[in-house]
Design a protein around this motif. Structure first.
Motif, PDB file in Angstrom:
ATOM      1  N   GLY C 100       6.669   2.746 -15.419  1.00 47.74           N
ATOM      2  CA  GLY C 100       5.360   3.323 -15.174  1.00 47.74           C
ATOM      3  C   GLY C 100       4.622   3.491 -16.477  1.00 47.74           C
ATOM      4  O   GLY C 100       5.150   3.185 -17.541  1.00 47.74           O
ATOM      5  N   PRO C 101       3.394   3.990 -16.395  1.00 46.68           N
ATOM      6  CA  PRO C 101       2.569   4.066 -17.602  1.00 46.68           C
ATOM      7  C   PRO C 101       3.020   5.176 -18.547  1.00 46.68           C
ATOM      8  O   PRO C 101       3.667   6.131 -18.119  1.00 46.68           O
ATOM      9  CB  PRO C 101       1.177   4.380 -17.052  1.00 46.68           C
ATOM     10  CG  PRO C 101       1.439   5.092 -15.764  1.00 46.68           C
ATOM     11  CD  PRO C 101       2.688   4.487 -15.205  1.00 46.68           C
ATOM     12  N   ALA C 113       0.110   1.358 -10.570  1.00 43.87           N
ATOM     13  CA  ALA C 113       1.355   1.234 -11.341  1.00 43.87           C
ATOM     14  C   ALA C 113       2.554   1.408 -10.416  1.00 43.87           C
ATOM     15  O   ALA C 113       3.529   0.636 -10.474  1.00 43.87           O
ATOM     16  CB  ALA C 113       1.399   2.276 -12.454  1.00 43.87           C
ATOM     17  N   ALA C 114       2.501   2.420  -9.537  1.00 45.67           N
ATOM     18  CA  ALA C 114       3.618   2.703  -8.640  1.00 45.67           C
ATOM     19  C   ALA C 114       3.878   1.502  -7.724  1.00 45.67           C
ATOM     20  O   ALA C 114       5.033   1.106  -7.498  1.00 45.67           O
ATOM     21  CB  ALA C 114       3.323   3.954  -7.820  1.00 45.67           C
ATOM     22  N   GLN C 115       2.819   0.922  -7.225  1.00 48.43           N
ATOM     23  CA  GLN C 115       3.010  -0.214  -6.318  1.00 48.43           C
ATOM     24  C   GLN C 115       3.628  -1.406  -7.045  1.00 48.43           C
ATOM     25  O   GLN C 115       4.526  -2.069  -6.533  1.00 48.43           O
ATOM     26  CB  GLN C 115       1.669  -0.587  -5.665  1.00 48.43           C
ATOM     27  CG  GLN C 115       1.299   0.449  -4.581  1.00 48.43           C
ATOM     28  CD  GLN C 115      -0.145   0.372  -4.131  1.00 48.43           C
ATOM     29  OE1 GLN C 115      -0.995  -0.160  -4.857  1.00 48.43           O
ATOM     30  NE2 GLN C 115      -0.432   0.938  -2.964  1.00 48.43           N
ATOM     31  N   ALA C 116       3.180  -1.646  -8.264  1.00 43.54           N
ATOM     32  CA  ALA C 116       3.721  -2.767  -9.050  1.00 43.54           C
ATOM     33  C   ALA C 116       5.202  -2.546  -9.339  1.00 43.54           C
ATOM     34  O   ALA C 116       6.037  -3.451  -9.222  1.00 43.54           O
ATOM     35  CB  ALA C 116       2.939  -2.914 -10.353  1.00 43.54           C
ATOM     36  N   VAL C 117       5.532  -1.344  -9.729  1.00 44.06           N
ATOM     37  CA  VAL C 117       6.890  -0.979 -10.111  1.00 44.06           C
ATOM     38  C   VAL C 117       7.824  -1.075  -8.904  1.00 44.06           C
ATOM     39  O   VAL C 117       8.930  -1.610  -8.986  1.00 44.06           O
ATOM     40  CB  VAL C 117       6.833   0.455 -10.718  1.00 44.06           C
ATOM     41  CG1 VAL C 117       8.142   1.171 -10.595  1.00 44.06           C
ATOM     42  CG2 VAL C 117       6.332   0.387 -12.163  1.00 44.06           C
ATOM     43  N   LYS C 118       7.342  -0.546  -7.795  1.00 49.57           N
ATOM     44  CA  LYS C 118       8.101  -0.579  -6.546  1.00 49.57           C
ATOM     45  C   LYS C 118       8.389  -2.035  -6.139  1.00 49.57           C
ATOM     46  O   LYS C 118       9.505  -2.385  -5.741  1.00 49.57           O
ATOM     47  CB  LYS C 118       7.271   0.103  -5.447  1.00 49.57           C
ATOM     48  CG  LYS C 118       7.850   0.023  -4.052  1.00 49.57           C
ATOM     49  CD  LYS C 118       9.006   0.993  -3.909  1.00 49.57           C
ATOM     50  CE  LYS C 118       9.609   0.945  -2.509  1.00 49.57           C
ATOM     51  NZ  LYS C 118      10.788   1.822  -2.422  1.00 49.57           N
ATOM     52  N   LYS C 119       7.376  -2.862  -6.252  1.00 43.78           N
ATOM     53  CA  LYS C 119       7.466  -4.260  -5.833  1.00 43.78           C
ATOM     54  C   LYS C 119       8.602  -4.990  -6.552  1.00 43.78           C
ATOM     55  O   LYS C 119       9.229  -5.907  -6.009  1.00 43.78           O
ATOM     56  CB  LYS C 119       6.120  -4.950  -6.123  1.00 43.78           C
ATOM     57  CG  LYS C 119       5.953  -6.296  -5.457  1.00 43.78           C
ATOM     58  CD  LYS C 119       4.554  -6.843  -5.679  1.00 43.78           C
ATOM     59  CE  LYS C 119       4.597  -8.367  -5.778  1.00 43.78           C
ATOM     60  NZ  LYS C 119       3.375  -8.926  -6.336  1.00 43.78           N
ATOM     61  N   ALA C 120       8.862  -4.591  -7.818  1.00 41.95           N
ATOM     62  CA  ALA C 120       9.888  -5.283  -8.606  1.00 41.95           C
ATOM     63  C   ALA C 120      11.288  -4.745  -8.331  1.00 41.95           C
ATOM     64  O   ALA C 120      12.277  -5.327  -8.761  1.00 41.95           O
ATOM     65  CB  ALA C 120       9.571  -5.149 -10.088  1.00 41.95           C
ATOM     66  N   GLU C 155       4.536   9.669  -2.560  1.00 48.35           N
ATOM     67  CA  GLU C 155       4.345   9.614  -1.109  1.00 48.35           C
ATOM     68  C   GLU C 155       3.936   8.203  -0.664  1.00 48.35           C
ATOM     69  O   GLU C 155       4.339   7.727   0.384  1.00 48.35           O
ATOM     70  CB  GLU C 155       3.331  10.669  -0.672  1.00 48.35           C
ATOM     71  CG  GLU C 155       3.990  12.064  -0.650  1.00 48.35           C
ATOM     72  CD  GLU C 155       3.001  13.212  -0.815  1.00 48.35           C
ATOM     73  OE1 GLU C 155       1.778  12.948  -0.781  1.00 48.35           O
ATOM     74  OE2 GLU C 155       3.459  14.369  -0.999  1.00 48.35           O
ATOM     75  N   ALA C 156       3.167   7.567  -1.524  1.00 45.83           N
ATOM     76  CA  ALA C 156       2.680   6.232  -1.172  1.00 45.83           C
ATOM     77  C   ALA C 156       3.754   5.151  -1.253  1.00 45.83           C
ATOM     78  O   ALA C 156       3.669   4.123  -0.585  1.00 45.83           O
ATOM     79  CB  ALA C 156       1.501   5.855  -2.069  1.00 45.83           C
ATOM     80  N   THR C 157       4.774   5.373  -2.083  1.00 44.52           N
ATOM     81  CA  THR C 157       5.727   4.278  -2.361  1.00 44.52           C
ATOM     82  C   THR C 157       7.190   4.627  -2.101  1.00 44.52           C
ATOM     83  O   THR C 157       8.037   3.739  -2.016  1.00 44.52           O
ATOM     84  CB  THR C 157       5.639   3.867  -3.846  1.00 44.52           C
ATOM     85  OG1 THR C 157       5.930   5.040  -4.641  1.00 44.52           O
ATOM     86  CG2 THR C 157       4.270   3.319  -4.207  1.00 44.52           C
ATOM     87  N   GLY C 158       7.506   5.919  -2.051  1.00 48.21           N
ATOM     88  CA  GLY C 158       8.909   6.291  -1.903  1.00 48.21           C
ATOM     89  C   GLY C 158       9.673   6.298  -3.216  1.00 48.21           C
ATOM     90  O   GLY C 158      10.875   6.561  -3.239  1.00 48.21           O
ATOM     91  N   LEU C 159       9.021   6.010  -4.308  1.00 45.34           N
ATOM     92  CA  LEU C 159       9.697   6.059  -5.606  1.00 45.34           C
ATOM     93  C   LEU C 159      10.033   7.499  -5.994  1.00 45.34           C
ATOM     94  O   LEU C 159       9.294   8.427  -5.649  1.00 45.34           O
ATOM     95  CB  LEU C 159       8.777   5.488  -6.704  1.00 45.34           C
ATOM     96  CG  LEU C 159       8.547   3.978  -6.683  1.00 45.34           C
ATOM     97  CD1 LEU C 159       7.366   3.630  -7.599  1.00 45.34           C
ATOM     98  CD2 LEU C 159       9.804   3.237  -7.131  1.00 45.34           C
ATOM     99  N   PRO C 301      -0.805  -0.990 -15.103  1.00 43.47           N
ATOM    100  CA  PRO C 301      -1.461  -2.027 -14.295  1.00 43.47           C
ATOM    101  C   PRO C 301      -2.461  -2.829 -15.136  1.00 43.47           C
ATOM    102  O   PRO C 301      -2.742  -3.986 -14.825  1.00 43.47           O
ATOM    103  CB  PRO C 301      -2.164  -1.244 -13.180  1.00 43.47           C
ATOM    104  CG  PRO C 301      -2.164   0.183 -13.600  1.00 43.47           C
ATOM    105  CD  PRO C 301      -1.023   0.359 -14.544  1.00 43.47           C
ATOM    106  N   ASN C 302      -2.976  -2.230 -16.186  1.00 43.45           N
ATOM    107  CA  ASN C 302      -3.989  -2.917 -17.006  1.00 43.45           C
ATOM    108  C   ASN C 302      -3.883  -2.392 -18.441  1.00 43.45           C
ATOM    109  O   ASN C 302      -4.676  -1.543 -18.849  1.00 43.45           O
ATOM    110  CB  ASN C 302      -5.374  -2.650 -16.414  1.00 43.45           C
ATOM    111  CG  ASN C 302      -6.429  -3.501 -17.096  1.00 43.45           C
ATOM    112  OD1 ASN C 302      -6.132  -4.236 -18.049  1.00 43.45           O
ATOM    113  ND2 ASN C 302      -7.659  -3.386 -16.633  1.00 43.45           N
ATOM    114  N   PRO C 303      -2.893  -2.879 -19.210  1.00 43.14           N
ATOM    115  CA  PRO C 303      -2.622  -2.302 -20.527  1.00 43.14           C
ATOM    116  C   PRO C 303      -3.845  -2.212 -21.422  1.00 43.14           C
ATOM    117  O   PRO C 303      -3.973  -1.282 -22.208  1.00 43.14           O
ATOM    118  CB  PRO C 303      -1.595  -3.258 -21.128  1.00 43.14           C
ATOM    119  CG  PRO C 303      -0.941  -3.916 -19.965  1.00 43.14           C
ATOM    120  CD  PRO C 303      -1.988  -3.991 -18.899  1.00 43.14           C
TER     121      PRO C 303
END
Lengths: 341, 341, 341, 341
Positions: C100-101, C113-120, C155-159, C301-303
């Motif tokens: 995460g950031p 960021a959470a969605q990207a991280v979760k996806k991997a 809540e959005a990702t379960g992370l 998500p966008n460094p």
């Protein structure tokens, strides 16, 4: 190079500096900031090597912009170099493993070591004939006798031979026996020795010093290269830090950093970094995973009888396991090592 | 030496180690603690130098009790050594100051430097003829031509001469020109060179390396002394740390530490430690206050024209001020320096 | 502990020390060597913590034999600990990736960021709400507002959520929002904070300090554990050395060293060690190959729009590549990471 | 700030960067060298703190020109600051000595210490009430009870009181008992604590951390000053290096370096640097000779009974000798210390 002026520098100071730079054929670019004036110097920095700019009136400090090595840098050669040592290529797809005892001790020992090392797939036999030891009362090596034994081991196994040289005489003596020289950490800034190696043209494994920055290391490699010997392979072997749990601190980041700054191949010596056999396997795997082109590892047919650095020499069985693991990791990374065990 | 056994070591492991030690004529003292057994080894540790105790079953680690240098230590000679260099005594009541330019550049430069240095009361003229430089593209020294100029300066002023030697050839060439050799920081573990110096018998100023511990430094001095040359003067010149505000970090504590461990005299080089002239005066005063036997300082008749390390060379006037201050501090400390300015 | 006596110590000094030790209920083992007498102390070293043995007559130095931490050591718990953080196990077969950031900046940023991280396939979302920055003029974090956004992302990702806490108040505020606390490098010896964390019982990721030895780090972990919180995961993040090519020097050897001394899991933070995104991939692979139980990586998500440490935050695509590589290496090492990209 | 572009950067990259800088109201100065283009940024660097320039296309690196602290720097206040602590001036002609035991242990101990310290001419009594110790099993201090004893000692002797505070609560408790706070090395980057101290306005002795560069230290001082507390006195106490002969390596050069960069006074703590009483006297003299404004020294009426750091606490007689020597050196340096012994 950028010259940073002091907050209170005068117009006349800046003019004086501009005049000196112009007289050397260098371009001048003055930039007045809110707190400081800076002067950009345009042209070959080496023209300035004999001009003490930092002592001119009004100068606060000099900031180098371009690194001072040339031949060792990526700007000089953008593609990675592959060093060919009598048929074995270092820096290519295949990983190279050099292994053998810290010191050549006897015919039996070195032949046994060579056979073990060969069996696992290593391409080079290492073994010290001239040993620089911290205390003058420790075993100092067999010298030329040791070189003869290394050559016998080569004939028996087909392995290439690498050995450390510590002075001009050692270079002369070793030249006809070995395939590759090694410069040890303690001689990384023994510039006399580096020039000699530069003149010999034989490939050289060039270890980083205990407290050498990567920038200094590449400048030291430049000493070898500027004499015409471009066959330089770098070797990270741990640096000195405050941590004492390991003999040295393996600077694993040096692998990707060197790869980004230089075209020279780089291998890793986990034995001297760790100082203990139990850490050699994890550090070897880490080195390859970080992108190293190979490893140099201390292997002794019977570590309990070793005459120097016993604690860091692997027994053959552990070395086989290591080579097996390395060959698997190599594959995943798109590289190759033929485990022969 | 103390051998610390692993928590789970067996009786048979301990017996095995005892047997090995006894067979070497060493005494054995076993002590069973609540968590670990330790084995005290009684006798000359050097008998163990070829026995890899750390690999024997059940051994966790070895703890050295006695330092490994002998001739350099206080146990060997409890009283401080005074080194006589052609009449000037280093390590006695009088403080010794060595000064001169980083490199010998020309007759005019070195004669002017010698006269300035003499005027302030210094006893030695320093000046590099063989310059080890980080980049191969920097000025590397005048070599034998430089030595001849140093000798002329000696004849003109009566100062003793000290110069750095970097290889066997340099030793041979310099032998007849100079009163004292200097081994630079980069060669502190160039054991080949140390042995050569040991055989020459000429007094030597032996600088600490960038990352040499005091223990390693004294072991390196042992290389020189074990060849028969006891005329060793140590020189603290800064160590490498994370701090970049100074070129190196002057380890001022090395002065009292060396005095407690060794009988050898120690002087301080504030020029290489600081890297900037503005810090040389405070560091020189600190060195003398900490108990150093003298200083070696870079002085240039005209720093703005220096061919190397210009930023750390003092102009003569600042050097006079420094010598004046040192002579006053010397008095308070019960020592002596005859400021002649 | 071993007490080393001075060469000239007297019988009466030794007797005096023996008496003190015996009076504390400690065993005494005297061993007279050829140059020194040493005294082995048998029993719990902590009884000695208030006795200044080093000041007793004739004592040269004390040599510790047993480490001073207990709960963090292998002797206390020989098997590796597996820390369960709300269902995710750290230190088991599965590798754990936290990403995460550097700092929580906005709802959009942290959700992306959470969605990207979760996806991997990462199991934890990291994000700073309280940012300790070197300069007081830099962005210092959104504080509680940031914690709320982290909870939304959970809540959005379960992370699972991990965030750094820097003081007691931060602990109180963060307690209900996050699954795991992080102690940053600068607070490694902020013992007040460590005790608070110890009392909270929530799992904690405990980063090594810039200049903390492994021994000090384990002693600091002991502060947390001695208050009853055994859910400690260590994190190597680079130490300070003389090398400046990377932000810190990743001490990769710390992974196998910690595994041999302690039962606590250890993960690696290549982002803070490297300081540059281009080195994160090789260092991540090296860390896993060396045996680390996981990674914590800065992903943004966008460094180019990051408000802090932009240079070391990976864009999502590079993070996917990294996770893919890690999952392959894991398999070879007999571990597991489910790349979900 | 200077932006160094990559060798292969494009015109469009440079234009893009120029646009961003201009949009922030910053001046742009482009300078095309023979190998690299550099871009000088003119104006307040802080406008850039949220812009990740290093990630923009074509950028190789950023080179800061102006230091990032303001209030602590010489540019902000060119004259040295003199800090008045209830009548005692730190940073003026008179040297200031703070002395006392590592920890307050009992009424008898602290009163005896205070009387001894007073007798020698010291102006401050130091004594720890809150002790941060490496191991949680060591003595941690008497807390408020200790502060009360310090106040009694003040009333008995007229000495000013300084004590270390380690958290907000400690600040609140100590505020009414002491004249000056101390921030210890371990908290040098505990920014939360620094801000609290900044808000309290009470003078503070601010120790350097084990691995804090001088630049980071001055930035940390900025945290205190930016909250409105300008009464900051710096204290050099040794840094962590590879050398283990002393507890830390006293960075004596920090004294003149800080004096050139900052207007804040600086004193030296030789006790924590050395870790052994035998080195405290030479290091104290060196510190004063190097230009320090004073010393803080551990003195214990009976070191053999000390509950913490016994090896580095001076007995009163040695402290008298030290103060006598300091008063003589002070005079030569044009400073002053009234030895009262």
């Amino acid at each position: 190079m950028v010259i940073v002026m002091k907050p209170n520098s005068k117009e006349s100071d800046i003019n004086e500096i501009s005049k000196v730079l112009s007289s050397l054929g260098l371009g001048v670019h003055i930039s007045k900031g809110s707190e400081r004036t800076i002067i950009g110097v345009i042209g070959d920095k080496r023209k300035l090597s004999d001009v003490p700019l930092e002592l001119m009136n009004g100068v606060e400090k000099l900031v180098p912009i371009v690194e001072s090595y040339k031949l060792a840098g990526r700007t000089f050669r953008p593609e990675p170099s592959v060093i060919d040592v009598n048929g074995v290529k270092i820096g290519g797809k295949e990983l190279v493993i050099m292994a053998g005892p810290c010191a050549v001790e006897s015919r039996d020992q070195i032949i046994a070591a060579a056979q073990a090392v060969k069996k696992a797939g290593a391409q080079f036999l290492r073994g010290g004939a001239f040993k620089p030891r911290t205390s003058p009362y420790s075993f100092q090596g067999l010298e030329e006798e040791g070189l003869k034994l290394l050559k016998e081991a080569k004939e028996a196994t087909g392995l290439l031979i690498i050995t450390e040289v510590t002075c001009e005489k050692a270079i002369e003596v070793a030249e006809s026996y070995v395939d590759m020289f090694q410069i040890g950490a303690r001689n990384v800034q023994n510039f006399q020795l580096l020039r000699e190696i530069g003149r010999s043209k034989k490939p050289v494994l060039f270890k980083r010093g205990h407290s050498t920055t990567i920038d200094e290391w590449l400048n030291a490699a430049e000493y070898i290269m500027s004499e015409g010997n471009y066959n330089v392979v770098l070797c990270e072997r741990g640096i000195r830090t405050f941590e004492t749990a390991t003999r040295n601190t393996l600077d694993i980041s040096a692998v990707p950093v060197v790869k980004s700054l230089s075209h020279l191949p780089i291998i890793v010596d986990p034995s001297h970094a760790a100082g203990k056999t139990q850490y050699i396997l994890p550090l070897s795997k880490a080195a390859i995973a970080a992108g190293a082109d190979g490893l140099i590892i201390e292997v002794h047919p019977n570590p309990k009888c070793a005459l120097s650095d016993a604690a860091q020499q692997l027994p053959p069985d552990d070395f086989y396991d290591l080579c097996k693991d390395i060959s698997k990791i190599a594959e995943i990374l798109g590289r190759e090592f033929n485990y022969a065990g």
